[in-house]
Write an enzyme that holds these catalytic residues in place. Structure first.
Site, short mmCIF file in Angstrom:
data_model
loop_
_atom_site.label_atom_id
_atom_site.label_comp_id
_atom_site.label_asym_id
_atom_site.label_seq_id
_atom_site.Cartn_x
_atom_site.Cartn_y
_atom_site.Cartn_z
N TYR A 56 0.85 -1.20 0.00
CA TYR A 56 0.00 0.00 0.00
C TYR A 56 0.88 1.23 0.00
CZ TYR A 56 -4.95 -0.16 -0.13
OH TYR A 56 -6.23 -0.22 -0.60
N GLU A 58 -0.44 4.80 -0.91
CA GLU A 58 -1.20 6.00 -1.30
C GLU A 58 -0.28 7.21 -1.22
OE1 GLU A 58 -4.60 6.24 1.24
OE2 GLU A 58 -5.77 4.88 0.00
N THR A 228 -3.12 4.12 -22.52
CA THR A 228 -3.12 2.84 -21.82
C THR A 228 -1.72 2.24 -21.99
OG1 THR A 228 -3.85 1.76 -23.83
CG2 THR A 228 -5.55 2.30 -22.23
N LYS A 231 -2.38 -1.96 -24.64
CA LYS A 231 -2.75 -2.25 -26.03
C LYS A 231 -1.49 -2.58 -26.82
CE LYS A 231 -7.03 0.21 -25.40
NZ LYS A 231 -7.96 1.28 -25.79
N ARG A 237 -2.32 -4.09 -17.90
CA ARG A 237 -3.55 -3.31 -18.01
C ARG A 237 -3.44 -2.15 -17.04
NH1 ARG A 237 -6.61 -6.31 -21.37
NH2 ARG A 237 -8.02 -4.57 -21.53
C1 LIG Z 1 -8.87 1.73 -24.99
C2 LIG Z 1 -9.03 3.18 -24.96
C3 LIG Z 1 -9.05 3.89 -23.76
C4 LIG Z 1 -8.99 3.27 -22.39
O1 LIG Z 1 -9.61 2.13 -22.17
P1 LIG Z 1 -9.57 1.22 -20.87
O2 LIG Z 1 -10.27 0.03 -21.38
O3 LIG Z 1 -10.30 1.95 -19.80
O4 LIG Z 1 -8.14 0.98 -20.49
C5 LIG Z 1 -9.11 5.26 -23.82
N1 LIG Z 1 -9.15 5.90 -24.99
C6 LIG Z 1 -9.13 5.27 -26.17
C7 LIG Z 1 -9.14 6.05 -27.43
C8 LIG Z 1 -9.08 3.88 -26.20
O5 LIG Z 1 -9.11 3.24 -27.37
#
Ligand SMILES: *Cc1c(COP(=O)(O)O)cnc(C)c1O
Length: 434
Positions: A56, A58, A228, A231, A237
């Protein structure tokens, strides 16, 4: 998988172990073409599965609400330093739990409820958090919509400017989830400046193309950039926010605040929206950032686009329509407006054959968002698996075969599925085969 992993789960919780094995088998033997997915690397997964799950902390490095954070401080500082170096930004926050929480922090830091925000509707390729009605962003803020031209599939920046001058939103989102072309950040920046609006780039889908230098870096043009990590970046994630330190509109919109832009973003993430950061995810993000600095990663970013373009060219040669007529990114939209079958029919048929994608609206679509006339195809996962242009030819041929056989898909699916499984097994994927 070549190595026996998860021995403890196997012994103590075989149900979860079996589910993991099933998911590995699925990701190892299908063509993963969801544009927002890829394969997280083994180092990233090791970092995510590490001891940092326990802590933790914060607060921020040097200013925590819990003791015992010496190591965690070093970790967060490392992740921040790597993010700043990678994108050349002044400030980075690596605590957002994901992309949507990152975006909600931006609203908190820049706007007041009820303010106007300019974004692309989900039905036109935008993200939920850019002001769509079922999202907090559309409930608490007023969306001013702009969208790609229905005929060309491209943004017309003169039209974007007209809307902006007429509606005068306080913030403009630049960045989408289903747009196959480069964005003109300089043009967005000019428009934002004309109306004293904040410009925020959302690079969730294309961050690695920016890192690889295939797409322009929005950082110099924007007040804030969100992303993010999971992706095409192949991280955990999680989300992150990059920004300038000073707010150029402080006197105009935030005169009463004693915090600058960077401080307001940090405060929006914690304590306004989140509690303890997920440090195991921050560790995974830092690992992804390190790999993203390599020449190998740059080549990956370049190949993602080459593969998308090769796939496009091949599908067009087979007589398939592509929305906008091409791609400059990692994705393309198959356009089935002239077909009797819908995007949903095609996505379901493709999945039966081992090609995993999603149905998606295309510009000028007349079908409902629950059926659509398009399928979105992305190349980050295939590229991560080491596939190149010759493989895209084969992939295009399978896609075309599925489309031709939609009416008798259950007859042909087992054969195509087996061919694709055998083909996919021949490639080593990060996190699976290495
Ligand atoms: C995927 C995405 C996000 C964020 O998505 P999460 O699923 O919350 O991680 C934000 N903006 C765009 C343009 C995306 O394609």
């Amino acid at each position: 998988m070549s190595v026996e992993r998860y021995p403890y789960l196997k012994a103590e919780d075989p149900e979860i172990y079996d589910l993991i094995q099933r998911q590995i088998e699925m990701e190892d033997t299908t063509l993963k073409m969801i544009a927002s997915e890829s394969y997280a690397s083994t180092p990233v997964m090791e970092a995510c599965g590490s001891i940092f799950t326990n802590k933790y902390c914060e607060g921020y490095p040097g200013a925590r609400y819990y003791e015992g954070n010496e190591v965690v401080d070093d970790l967060e500082n490392l992740a921040i330093a790597r993010a700043k170096e990678l994108f050349g930004c002044e400030h980075a926050n690596v605590q957002p739990y994901s992309g949507s929480p990152a975006n909600s922090a931006v609203y908190r830091a820049l706007l007041q409820p009820g303010d106007k925000v300019m974004g692309v509707p989900v039905s036109d390729g935008g993200h939920l958090t850019h002001g769509w009605k079922v999202s907090f962003s559309g409930m608490d803020f007023q969306q001013v919509a702009y969208r790609p031209n229905q005929e060309t599939g491209r943004l017309d920046m003169d039209e974007v400017r007209e809307i902006a001058l007429r509606e005068r939103p306080k913030m403009i989102w630049a960045g989408m989830s289903a747009y196959p072309f480069k964005l003109d950040y300089a043009a967005f920046a000019e428009i934002a400046k004309e109306i004293d609006a904040y410009l925020v780039a959302d690079i969730a889908h294309i961050n690695s193309l920016i890192i690889a230098g295939v797409h322009p870096n929005p950082v110099p043009y924007c007040d804030v950039v969100t992303s993010t990590a999971h992706k095409m970046l192949r991280g955990p994630r999680a989300g992150f926010i990059l920004s300038k330190v000073e707010d150029r509109y402080q006197a105009k919109y935030h005169a009463e605040s004693k915090w600058n832009l960077a401080q307001r973003i940090d405060r929006a993430v914690f304590p306004t929206l989140q509690g303890g950061p997920h440090m195991h995810a921050v560790a995974g993000m830092a690992a992804a950032f390190k790999y993203a600095q390599t020449a190998e990663f740059k080549a990956y970013g370049e190949q993602i686009v080459k593969n998308a373009q090769a796939l496009c060219a091949e599908l067009e040669a087979l007589g398939r329509s592509i929305a906008g007529g091409g791609t400059e990114t990692h994705l393309l939209l198959l356009d089935f407006r002239k077909e009797e079958f819908t995007g949903k029919d095609a996505a379901k048929a493709l999945a039966k054959c081992g090609i995993i994608a999603n149905f998606n609206m295309v510009p000028g679509d007349t079908r409902s968002p629950f059926k659509t006339s398009g399928v979105r195809l992305g190349t980050p996962s295939l590229t991560s698996a080491g596939m190149k242009e010759p493989e895209m030819k084969k992939v295009a041929a399978w896609i075309d075969r599925v489309c031709k056989n939609i009416d008798n898909i259950d007859e042909v699916a087992p054969t195509i599925r087996a061919e694709i499984a055998e083909f996919c097994r021949g490639f080593k994927k990060p996190g699976i085969g290495d």
